[in-house]
Each structure stands twice: as structure tokens, then as C-alpha cells.
Design an enzyme around this catalytic site. Sequence first.
Site, PDB file in Angstrom:
ATOM      1  CE1 TYR A  50      -1.738   3.133   9.439  1.00 17.49           C
ATOM      2  CE2 TYR A  50      -0.760   2.543   7.332  1.00 17.49           C
ATOM      3  CZ  TYR A  50      -1.735   2.358   8.298  1.00 17.49           C
ATOM      4  OH  TYR A  50      -2.692   1.394   8.116  1.00 17.49           O
ATOM      5  N   PRO A  83      -5.634  -1.065  18.209  1.00 17.89           N
ATOM      6  CG  PRO A  83      -7.406  -2.359  17.405  1.00 17.89           C
ATOM      7  CD  PRO A  83      -6.863  -1.736  18.652  1.00 17.89           C
ATOM      8  CE  LYS A 105       2.917   2.480  13.713  1.00 19.58           C
ATOM      9  NZ  LYS A 105       3.232   2.104  12.360  1.00 19.58           N
ATOM     10  CG  HIS A 147      -1.991  -0.985   1.201  1.00 18.69           C
ATOM     11  ND1 HIS A 147      -3.000  -0.937   0.282  1.00 18.69           N
ATOM     12  CD2 HIS A 147      -2.227  -2.070   1.952  1.00 18.69           C
ATOM     13  CE1 HIS A 147      -3.818  -1.958   0.476  1.00 18.69           C
ATOM     14  NE2 HIS A 147      -3.361  -2.669   1.475  1.00 18.69           N
ATOM     15  CE1 TYR A 176      -6.595   2.752  10.680  1.00 20.39           C
ATOM     16  CE2 TYR A 176      -5.634   3.256   8.546  1.00 20.39           C
ATOM     17  CZ  TYR A 176      -5.617   2.549   9.724  1.00 20.39           C
ATOM     18  OH  TYR A 176      -4.624   1.638   9.957  1.00 20.39           O
TER      19      TYR A 176
HETATM   20  P1  RFL Z   1       0.417 -13.279  20.984  1.00 17.73           P
HETATM   21  O1  RFL Z   1       0.078 -13.260  19.563  1.00 17.73           O
HETATM   22  O2  RFL Z   1      -0.656 -13.045  21.975  1.00 17.73           O
HETATM   23  O3  RFL Z   1       1.114 -14.684  21.273  1.00 17.73           O
HETATM   24  C1  RFL Z   1       1.422 -15.115  22.588  1.00 17.73           C
HETATM   25  C2  RFL Z   1       1.473 -16.623  22.608  1.00 17.73           C
HETATM   26  O4  RFL Z   1       1.826 -17.061  23.911  1.00 17.73           O
HETATM   27  C3  RFL Z   1       0.962 -18.150  24.277  1.00 17.73           C
HETATM   28  N1  RFL Z   1       0.876 -18.216  25.749  1.00 17.73           N
HETATM   29  C4  RFL Z   1       1.520 -19.117  26.498  1.00 17.73           C
HETATM   30  N2  RFL Z   1       2.354 -20.114  26.175  1.00 17.73           N
HETATM   31  C5  RFL Z   1       2.847 -20.876  27.182  1.00 17.73           C
HETATM   32  N3  RFL Z   1       2.516 -20.684  28.494  1.00 17.73           N
HETATM   33  C6  RFL Z   1       1.676 -19.680  28.862  1.00 17.73           C
HETATM   34  N4  RFL Z   1       1.369 -19.478  30.152  1.00 17.73           N
HETATM   35  C7  RFL Z   1       1.153 -18.846  27.841  1.00 17.73           C
HETATM   36  N5  RFL Z   1       0.302 -17.797  27.836  1.00 17.73           N
HETATM   37  C8  RFL Z   1       0.140 -17.423  26.565  1.00 17.73           C
HETATM   38  C9  RFL Z   1      -0.353 -17.815  23.604  1.00 17.73           C
HETATM   39  O5  RFL Z   1      -1.165 -18.975  23.442  1.00 17.73           O
HETATM   40  C10 RFL Z   1       0.131 -17.238  22.271  1.00 17.73           C
HETATM   41  O6  RFL Z   1       0.273 -18.242  21.280  1.00 17.73           O
HETATM   42  O7  RFL Z   1       1.578 -12.203  21.313  1.00 17.73           O
HETATM   43  P2  RFL Z   1       2.825 -11.773  20.428  1.00 17.73           P
HETATM   44  O8  RFL Z   1       3.534 -12.962  19.875  1.00 17.73           O
HETATM   45  O9  RFL Z   1       3.591 -10.806  21.256  1.00 17.73           O
HETATM   46  O10 RFL Z   1       2.203 -11.031  19.158  1.00 17.73           O
HETATM   47  C11 RFL Z   1       1.502  -9.828  19.309  1.00 17.73           C
HETATM   48  C12 RFL Z   1       0.454  -9.676  18.202  1.00 17.73           C
HETATM   49  O11 RFL Z   1      -0.341 -10.840  18.183  1.00 17.73           O
HETATM   50  C13 RFL Z   1      -0.422  -8.446  18.432  1.00 17.73           C
HETATM   51  O12 RFL Z   1       0.376  -7.346  18.820  1.00 17.73           O
HETATM   52  C14 RFL Z   1      -1.212  -8.022  17.176  1.00 17.73           C
HETATM   53  O13 RFL Z   1      -2.133  -9.010  16.787  1.00 17.73           O
HETATM   54  C15 RFL Z   1      -1.963  -6.707  17.412  1.00 17.73           C
HETATM   55  N6  RFL Z   1      -2.805  -6.286  16.287  1.00 17.73           N
HETATM   56  C16 RFL Z   1      -2.243  -5.667  15.176  1.00 17.73           C
HETATM   57  N7  RFL Z   1      -0.906  -5.477  15.110  1.00 17.73           N
HETATM   58  C17 RFL Z   1      -0.354  -4.921  13.982  1.00 17.73           C
HETATM   59  O14 RFL Z   1       0.879  -4.753  13.946  1.00 17.73           O
HETATM   60  N8  RFL Z   1      -1.100  -4.575  12.877  1.00 17.73           N
HETATM   61  C18 RFL Z   1      -2.446  -4.744  12.883  1.00 17.73           C
HETATM   62  O15 RFL Z   1      -3.067  -4.474  11.864  1.00 17.73           O
HETATM   63  C19 RFL Z   1      -3.082  -5.271  14.066  1.00 17.73           C
HETATM   64  N9  RFL Z   1      -4.396  -5.457  14.108  1.00 17.73           N
HETATM   65  C20 RFL Z   1      -4.178  -6.498  16.307  1.00 17.73           C
HETATM   66  C21 RFL Z   1      -4.961  -6.059  15.198  1.00 17.73           C
HETATM   67  C22 RFL Z   1      -4.782  -7.149  17.387  1.00 17.73           C
HETATM   68  C23 RFL Z   1      -6.142  -7.331  17.387  1.00 17.73           C
HETATM   69  N10 RFL Z   1      -6.706  -8.016  18.522  1.00 17.73           N
HETATM   70  C24 RFL Z   1      -7.733  -8.944  18.460  1.00 17.73           C
HETATM   71  C25 RFL Z   1      -6.001  -8.008  19.799  1.00 17.73           C
HETATM   72  C26 RFL Z   1      -6.307  -6.235  15.179  1.00 17.73           C
HETATM   73  C27 RFL Z   1      -6.924  -6.846  16.290  1.00 17.73           C
HETATM   74  C28 RFL Z   1      -8.422  -6.953  16.240  1.00 17.73           C
HETATM   75  C1  PHB Z   2      -6.355  -5.227   9.821  1.00 18.30           C
HETATM   76  O1  PHB Z   2      -6.244  -5.424   8.604  1.00 18.30           O
HETATM   77  O2  PHB Z   2      -6.722  -6.110  10.618  1.00 18.30           O
HETATM   78  C2  PHB Z   2      -6.012  -3.883  10.372  1.00 18.30           C
HETATM   79  C3  PHB Z   2      -5.588  -2.881   9.500  1.00 18.30           C
HETATM   80  C4  PHB Z   2      -5.256  -1.632  10.005  1.00 18.30           C
HETATM   81  C5  PHB Z   2      -5.365  -1.398  11.362  1.00 18.30           C
HETATM   82  C6  PHB Z   2      -5.779  -2.396  12.231  1.00 18.30           C
HETATM   83  C7  PHB Z   2      -6.113  -3.657  11.730  1.00 18.30           C
HETATM   84  O3  PHB Z   2      -5.056  -0.172  11.844  1.00 18.30           O
END
Ligand code: RFL
Ligand code: PHB
Length: 390
Positions: A385, A293, A297, A72, A201
Site C-alpha cells: 500500500y 483503483p 496505484k 495517513h 475500505y
Molecule cells: P492521463 O491522466 O489519462 O493523461 C493522459 C493525457 O493525454 C492526453 N491525450 C492526448 N494528447 C495528445 N494527443 C492525443 N491523441 C491524446 N490522447 C490523450 C489526455 O487528454 C490526457 O491529458 O494519464 P497519465 O498521465 O498516465 O496519468 C494516469 C493517472 O491519471 C491515473 O493512473 C490515475 O488517475 C488512476 N487513479 C488513481 N491512481 C492513484 O495512484 N491513486 C488513486 O487514488 C487513484 N484513484 C484513479 C483513481 C483513476 C480513476 N478513474 C476515473 C480512472 C480513481 C479513479 C476513479
Molecule cells: C481517492 O481518494 O480517490 C481514492 C483513494 C483510495 C483508492 C482509490 C481512490 O484506493
Amino acid sequence: MRTQVAIIGAGPSGLLLGQLLHKAGIDNVILERQSGEYVLGRIRAGILEQVTVDLLREAGVGAGVDAAGTVHHSIELVFGGARHPIDVHGLTGGKVVTAYGQTELTRDLMQARQAAGLATVYEAANVSPLDFGGGKPRVSYQKDGATHTLECDFIAGCDGFHGVSRATVKDSITEYEKVYPFGWLGVLADVPPVSPHAIVYGNSERGFSLCSMRSLTRSRYYVQCPVDDRVEDWSDQRFWDELRLRLDKDLAERIVTGPSIEKSIAPLRSFVAEPMRFGRLFLAGDASHIVPPTGAKGLNLAASDVKYLCGAFIEFYRDNSSAGIDNYSQRCLRRVWKAERFSWWLTSLMHRFPDTEGFGQKLQEAELDYLVNSKAASTALAENYVGLPL
Ligand code: RFL
Ligand code: PHB
């Protein structure tokens, strides 16, 4: 069992750290509470910064994002019924973001780990980091009813916001937190994205909306909703109707709808735990910080933490230096707080807050107007961004 680095958690942080360490010749074992299928089933992030994509290539796992990621060059802001493009590529001297799902990225990392024959223990119960204050840390866990001990030099707590690592050191940390008074209702659907060239957005009087994508045939959309809403009360039809009402006329008419393949409500939170190092235990990714989100980041911060952490371990093993280890927390937190600021700012700008009265509303409108008409303001948005330099 013995290893150099014991990694708790097989999310993006743990898997990427494991891969980077492997590339550097540093032995590691991952202990994960869930099954591999469960980890892959979580639908989360979608937008990767340029530095994250570069890091994936450096780790030898860039083939998937290079083949299937969508680059993008711009984002669009929708407000006042009109669309306003922000040319992030032009404003940052050629940087871009890439849409590539966390699910796909996790799958790439799992496959690379399996191909390299690296040890991952899934469904490990009662994982406990122990003795990390001294020189002989270890992690105990249970698998199939038997108790095991993993001896190691270092422990990386990559176990997310609800993990055991941060809980283990809770008396030694300072927590900073902001909880937002709304959530995001997200829908994943196998329909072509309404805007395949830009992430959109939207700020409307009905609340925030976001049009994103996973591929040219899979879209990801979100609308702001009350955090205590129940997913069951949101039929697909209600979701599509609400999304349309929050966009400009042209986008609303062009949205292709279809049955949702995933639908969930996520709360929004800003959170930082300081410091990120406790003797030989290190926190990385969501274990140590959460962003709302809005700025996309979270996953990118996880990637920068593990880059710094891997660099610190390389310095320790190759150069016999603990400088990287000693600086780890400070180095990460400088970047983390800038992403916290940006995510909080974009969240504040784009959402309706229950307590925003006329004055707050007018300020939001003035800031949006300034943002899209001032090159200085658009550049500040664009450089954050695409991701600040590592
Ligand atoms: P995770 O992905 O939560 O993974 C942690 C892992 O540890 C395990 N765990 C354990 N294992 C052993 N013993 C225990 N006691 C444990 N407790 C937990 C878990 O099962 C899991 O497998 O953390 P990690 O690796 O630090 O990764 C972080 C990312 O997942 C998170 O920051 C992103 O998903 C956030 N996020 C976004 N980030 C972006 O950079 N760009 C995005 O567009 C974006 N969109 C989002 C998002 C997060 C969202 N939600 C639902 C929180 C959109 C959403 C809706
Ligand atoms: C996504 O594609 O899940 C997404 C994109 C942009 C954001 C957050 C989530 O700021």
C-alpha cells in the site's frame, strides 16, 4: 520546431516527466489534445505513495503536497459490521501515504511548467508519432487549422489509455487484460471526511465502499455499482443512504453529507501492454497499463515510469549510454506487474462478484479474518500500500 524529448499528453505522467527533464537540463515540448481547463477538470486519483511524494520534492514541485496533503499512518478495513485498523506506518518501519488530489498535483505541475517558460501546446489535434524506428523521430500535429512538425530525439507517449501512442504500435505489443463486472460510483463533496486519519475500505453484503478525502473540508466517497448504471439514477440522497448501509454503525452515524460537486461512474480494469519501448518511442503511465483503483496505484505507477524514463534520458545525454533506455521496459514492467497483482488482489478481496457463490464468499471472509489478525499478512498489505521501493 525542434526539441530533445517530445511528450504526448499533459496528464500527470507527461507533466511530471517534463518537469524532471527540465530539472536535468533536457529540453522538452508537451503536445496535449485537450485544453488546460479540461485536464484540470478531471477528478481522479487521491492517494500518493511515499516514493511519489519524494519524487515530487525532487522535481521541485513538493510545496503543494507538503502544505496541503494529509498524511495517513493507517488504513481501515470494514467488514462484518466492524472496523479493523491496519497500522501501515508501524508495519513498514515508518512509511506513510498522503492524500492529495490529482487535480491539485496537476495544477502544481502546470504552474511550475508555466513559471519555467516551457512549451506546452494545448488543443493539439491529430497528434502522430512518426519515424521513431530510426534516428530522426518527429511528431506531427494540427493547431488552429495549420499542420506542424516537432522534430526530436525521443518521443514519450504519456497520453493515457485512449491515446494515440499505444495505438500507433498496436501490432507490436502483447496485451493482458481483465475487466471487472462492476464499476465505482464516486462522489466529491465539500464536507469534512468521516475518517480524516485513515482511508476506509469497506466490504459488505451490499458491495464495496471507500471513504477517502481531498482535504479536511473536501471528501471523496465511492460505492461499487453495476457498471451499466446511469449516474442520473443516483441522486445524492440515494448515494449517501447506500454508503451508510455499507459501513459500520459508528461511521454511518458520523458521515456528514452535502451536495455532490462531482459524481461519476468508472469501470474497473486491469491492463498491461508489453513492451513499453519501441525504438525511440516510450510509453509511460496509463498509456501502457491500467489498474483498478482499489489499491490507489495508477498515478503512482505513472510517477515511477517517468522517473525511470527521465533517468534513462539523463544517462543518454550525460553519459552517452543507452543502458537505461534499453532496460526501460523491463525495469518498469517489474514494478507494474507487482502493482497489478496487488490491485487485482485487493479488488477481489473487497468486492461482491455476481458469480461469487457461498464458497467464494466464505473464502473472502476467511482471508479478511486472516489479514487483520496475522502480522505477516497485514505487513504484506501495508508494504504494497505504501509502495514498493523504486
Ligand atoms: P492521463 O491522466 O489519462 O493523461 C493522459 C493525457 O493525454 C492526453 N491525450 C492526448 N494528447 C495528445 N494527443 C492525443 N491523441 C491524446 N490522447 C490523450 C489526455 O487528454 C490526457 O491529458 O494519464 P497519465 O498521465 O498516465 O496519468 C494516469 C493517472 O491519471 C491515473 O493512473 C490515475 O488517475 C488512476 N487513479 C488513481 N491512481 C492513484 O495512484 N491513486 C488513486 O487514488 C487513484 N484513484 C484513479 C483513481 C483513476 C480513476 N478513474 C476515473 C480512472 C480513481 C479513479 C476513479
Ligand atoms: C481517492 O481518494 O480517490 C481514492 C483513494 C483510495 C483508492 C482509490 C481512490 O484506493
